[in-house]
Motif scaffolding. Structure first.
Motif, PDB file in Angstrom:
ATOM      1  N   VAL A  67      36.693  40.571  45.676  1.00 55.56           N
ATOM      2  CA  VAL A  67      37.598  39.421  45.590  1.00 55.56           C
ATOM      3  C   VAL A  67      37.246  38.401  46.666  1.00 55.56           C
ATOM      4  N   LEU A  68      36.996  38.872  47.871  1.00 56.61           N
ATOM      5  CA  LEU A  68      36.638  37.963  48.955  1.00 56.61           C
ATOM      6  C   LEU A  68      35.300  37.285  48.694  1.00 56.61           C
ATOM      7  N   THR A  69      34.356  38.022  48.129  1.00 54.54           N
ATOM      8  CA  THR A  69      33.045  37.454  47.837  1.00 54.54           C
ATOM      9  C   THR A  69      33.140  36.351  46.795  1.00 54.54           C
ATOM     10  N   ALA A  70      34.021  36.528  45.819  1.00 57.10           N
ATOM     11  CA  ALA A  70      34.181  35.505  44.777  1.00 57.10           C
ATOM     12  C   ALA A  70      34.706  34.197  45.355  1.00 57.10           C
ATOM     13  N   GLY A  71      35.593  34.270  46.342  1.00 54.18           N
ATOM     14  CA  GLY A  71      36.120  33.058  46.970  1.00 54.18           C
ATOM     15  C   GLY A  71      36.789  32.126  45.974  1.00 54.18           C
ATOM     16  N   PRO A  72      36.499  30.827  46.053  1.00 56.08           N
ATOM     17  CA  PRO A  72      37.122  29.863  45.125  1.00 56.08           C
ATOM     18  C   PRO A  72      36.739  30.096  43.670  1.00 56.08           C
ATOM     19  N   ARG A  73      35.679  30.866  43.437  1.00 57.70           N
ATOM     20  CA  ARG A  73      35.248  31.151  42.061  1.00 57.70           C
ATOM     21  C   ARG A  73      36.032  32.305  41.441  1.00 57.70           C
ATOM     22  N   PHE A  74      36.985  32.842  42.195  1.00 56.69           N
ATOM     23  CA  PHE A  74      37.765  33.979  41.687  1.00 56.69           C
ATOM     24  C   PHE A  74      38.513  33.575  40.417  1.00 56.69           C
ATOM     25  N   SER A  75      38.450  34.461  39.411  1.00 60.33           N
ATOM     26  CA  SER A  75      39.127  34.236  38.137  1.00 60.33           C
ATOM     27  C   SER A  75      40.015  35.432  37.840  1.00 60.33           C
ATOM     28  N   TRP A  76      41.314  35.162  37.651  1.00 62.98           N
ATOM     29  CA  TRP A  76      42.229  36.253  37.323  1.00 62.98           C
ATOM     30  C   TRP A  76      41.837  36.920  36.016  1.00 62.98           C
ATOM     31  N   ARG A  77      41.375  36.125  35.036  1.00 62.57           N
ATOM     32  CA  ARG A  77      41.007  36.693  33.742  1.00 62.57           C
ATOM     33  C   ARG A  77      39.822  37.653  33.896  1.00 62.57           C
ATOM     34  N   PRO A 133      44.843  40.039  45.584  1.00 59.70           N
ATOM     35  CA  PRO A 133      44.576  38.632  45.255  1.00 59.70           C
ATOM     36  C   PRO A 133      45.802  37.743  45.448  1.00 59.70           C
ATOM     37  N   LEU A 134      46.992  38.280  45.155  1.00 63.38           N
ATOM     38  CA  LEU A 134      48.204  37.497  45.393  1.00 63.38           C
ATOM     39  C   LEU A 134      48.370  37.189  46.878  1.00 63.38           C
ATOM     40  N   MET A 135      48.142  38.184  47.712  1.00 63.44           N
ATOM     41  CA  MET A 135      48.246  37.984  49.158  1.00 63.44           C
ATOM     42  C   MET A 135      47.213  36.987  49.648  1.00 63.44           C
ATOM     43  N   LEU A 136      46.006  37.110  49.146  1.00 66.78           N
ATOM     44  CA  LEU A 136      44.934  36.194  49.542  1.00 66.78           C
ATOM     45  C   LEU A 136      45.259  34.770  49.104  1.00 66.78           C
ATOM     46  N   MET A 137      45.754  34.632  47.893  1.00 66.57           N
ATOM     47  CA  MET A 137      46.095  33.305  47.377  1.00 66.57           C
ATOM     48  C   MET A 137      47.250  32.690  48.170  1.00 66.57           C
ATOM     49  N   ALA A 138      48.211  33.523  48.555  1.00 70.30           N
ATOM     50  CA  ALA A 138      49.392  33.014  49.252  1.00 70.30           C
ATOM     51  C   ALA A 138      49.090  32.586  50.680  1.00 70.30           C
ATOM     52  N   PHE A 139      48.194  33.324  51.360  1.00 67.42           N
ATOM     53  CA  PHE A 139      47.994  33.082  52.787  1.00 67.42           C
ATOM     54  C   PHE A 139      46.673  32.410  53.139  1.00 67.42           C
ATOM     55  N   ALA A 140      45.706  32.411  52.217  1.00 66.05           N
ATOM     56  CA  ALA A 140      44.412  31.816  52.541  1.00 66.05           C
ATOM     57  C   ALA A 140      44.412  30.306  52.380  1.00 66.05           C
ATOM     58  N   GLY A 141      45.478  29.755  51.785  1.00 64.85           N
ATOM     59  CA  GLY A 141      45.611  28.296  51.705  1.00 64.85           C
ATOM     60  C   GLY A 141      44.570  27.658  50.817  1.00 64.85           C
ATOM     61  N   LYS A 195      41.524  27.405  51.036  1.00 63.30           N
ATOM     62  CA  LYS A 195      40.236  28.085  50.877  1.00 63.30           C
ATOM     63  C   LYS A 195      40.127  28.783  49.529  1.00 63.30           C
ATOM     64  N   THR A 196      41.259  29.094  48.907  1.00 65.38           N
ATOM     65  CA  THR A 196      41.224  29.763  47.609  1.00 65.38           C
ATOM     66  C   THR A 196      41.063  28.780  46.460  1.00 65.38           C
ATOM     67  N   GLY A 197      41.059  27.477  46.749  1.00 64.57           N
ATOM     68  CA  GLY A 197      40.916  26.481  45.690  1.00 64.57           C
ATOM     69  C   GLY A 197      42.124  26.377  44.798  1.00 64.57           C
ATOM     70  N   THR A 198      43.325  26.676  45.322  1.00 68.93           N
ATOM     71  CA  THR A 198      44.540  26.654  44.522  1.00 68.93           C
ATOM     72  C   THR A 198      45.469  25.549  45.012  1.00 68.93           C
ATOM     73  N   THR A 199      46.431  25.220  44.178  1.00 67.38           N
ATOM     74  CA  THR A 199      47.408  24.192  44.520  1.00 67.38           C
ATOM     75  C   THR A 199      48.557  24.803  45.326  1.00 67.38           C
ATOM     76  N   VAL A 200      49.384  23.935  45.907  1.00 76.73           N
ATOM     77  CA  VAL A 200      50.540  24.401  46.661  1.00 76.73           C
ATOM     78  C   VAL A 200      51.487  25.185  45.750  1.00 76.73           C
ATOM     79  N   LEU A 201      51.668  24.706  44.522  1.00 74.10           N
ATOM     80  CA  LEU A 201      52.539  25.398  43.581  1.00 74.10           C
ATOM     81  C   LEU A 201      52.015  26.791  43.268  1.00 74.10           C
ATOM     82  N   GLN A 202      50.715  26.908  43.054  1.00 72.20           N
ATOM     83  CA  GLN A 202      50.131  28.214  42.757  1.00 72.20           C
ATOM     84  C   GLN A 202      50.261  29.166  43.941  1.00 72.20           C
ATOM     85  N   ARG A 203      50.058  28.648  45.138  1.00 77.94           N
ATOM     86  CA  ARG A 203      50.192  29.494  46.329  1.00 77.94           C
ATOM     87  C   ARG A 203      51.640  29.936  46.515  1.00 77.94           C
TER      88      ARG A 203
END
Length: 383
Positions: free
Chosen positions: A61-71, A166-174, A176-184
């Motif tokens: 998951v960490l290696t994927a970084g912003p390219r991480f895909s839940w699907r 992944p939820l924890m990473l998305m919530a706290f990595a800001g 860097k995960t390539g996500t929006t504030v709403l998604q975080r």
């Protein structure tokens, strides 16, 4: 390491069903005591699984970084789990039907205290609702484990760790995960909700799982030099890590006070395993191991999941047909018989791997195809 842990779990359950406990043994020798100790490390081996899973899955998951895909992540994790879980649930049901005809008291809990791992009194459940609950990894949370297959408890832990990280990473990595504030924000809410709903024991295991993630992250924060120096001292840190792992293993098994409210022994062991992995994982790729040794280790590692999920119903069948009230006293002949049974269980695990688990990538592609087809994505024909 993963393969050895699976064998130790299997050997522990097998010894419980086929041989008397050490306290009931008549004049056990030093070799017997050592073998009893080695075959009593099942729980500790599961903690090793958790750390290695954090290292491998969390690391991916960490290696994927912003390219991480839940699907893609869900397809990879579910294909890995279901490809082995479904046939092993069917195997459990079939073996349990045989045990019901031979000795129904085994499934009703009569041998729980004697075998330690058998179904507990009034806890056996092979209903359709329990089957479905196990398929969606709710065993020990909303339903019991299916049938006699007690080791299924850890599969629920693993699945929810896959979800939480992944939820924890998305919530706290800001960002860097390539996500929006709403998604975080949504990830943080889901993570906290799961934290409130999941059992405390499961969440304690998550802390151990995260130790594997730490072992993955630290070497990437600085460049390790394992295996690059010709100085004999290059083996000092791996040797110290091995000693630390063995000390943590001993503390977890034999020195943890029973009165402690938290599983501190498991936490100490998880730290020792993570420290060992951090220092020794680079050596696995740096050292030119003999081809036969590397092949054997890789095969045992590949089939470890199949062995873990398939062995316990077979152990129950062995105990039911041959050792109900006449478990063996420790002797050279008894250990030889147990070794033969263990070889049979390893063969059965290999058969499950060959029939099912080795096709995980095919199952993953089959799971991905309907989604790709809906989006109009065409895959080239496989050769």
């Amino acid at each position: 390491m993963r393969g050895i842990a699976a064998v130790l779990v299997c050997a522990g359950h097998l010894r419980n069903a086929t041989m008397v406990d050490l306290g009931s043994a008549k004049s056990p020798g030093l070799a017997d005591t050592v073998l009893y100790a080695l075959t009593s490390l099942g729980h500790q081996s599961v903690m090793v699984f958790f750390v290695l899973s954090g290292y491998l899955v969390g690391g991916s998951v960490l290696t994927a970084g912003p390219r991480f895909s839940w699907r893609n992540y869900a397809q990879a994790r579910l294909s890995r789990l279901w490809t082995v879980l479904l046939p092993c649930l069917a195997l459990t049901w079939a073996i349990d039907q045989t045990i019901v005809n031979l000795a129904p008291q085994v499934l009703s809990g009569a041998y729980a205290a004697l075998w330690h791992s058998a179904p507990q009194p009034n806890h056996y459940d092979a209903s359709l609702s329990t089957l479905l609950g196990n398929l969606v990894f709710l065993q020990t949370i909303k339903v019991p484990v299916f049938g006699s297959n007690g080791p299924l408890w850890s599969l629920a832990n693993e699945f929810w760790y896959y979800v939480l990280f992944p939820l924890m990473l998305m919530a706290f990595a800001g960002r860097k995960t390539g996500t929006t504030v709403l998604q975080r924000g949504a990830a943080a809410v889901l993570m906290m909700g799961l934290g409130l709903l999941l059992p405390a024991e499961l969440l304690c295991g998550y802390a151990i799982w995260l130790m594997g993630v730490v072992a993955f992250v630290i070497p990437r924060m600085h460049t390790p030099t394992f295996g690059q120096s010709t100085n004999p001292d290059r083996w000092l840190q791996p040797a110290m890590a091995t000693l630390a792992f063995l000390a943590a293993l001993g503390f977890s098994k034999w020195a943890t006070p029973k009165s402690w409210p938290l599983p501190w022994g498991d936490f100490v062991l998880g730290t020792g395993v993570a420290y060992f992995v951090y220092h020794c994982a680079p050596l696995a790729s740096a050292r030119p191991w003999p081809r036969w040794m590397r092949s054997a280790v890789e095969r045992l590692s590949d089939m470890s999941f199949s062995l873990y999920l398939s062995h316990f119903p077979l152990v129950m069948l062995i105990g039911t047909t041959a050792y109900l009230d006449e478990r063996l006293q420790p002797s050279l002949a008894a250990w030889t018989v147990m070794l033969g049974w263990l070889a049979a269980l390893l063969l059965a695990g290999h058969v499950v791997w060959w029939l099912c688990e080795r096709h995980t990538s095919t199952v993953r592609r089959m799971m991905a195809w309907p989604m790709s087809a809906q989006r109009g994505i065409r895959h080239p024909p496989s050769s």
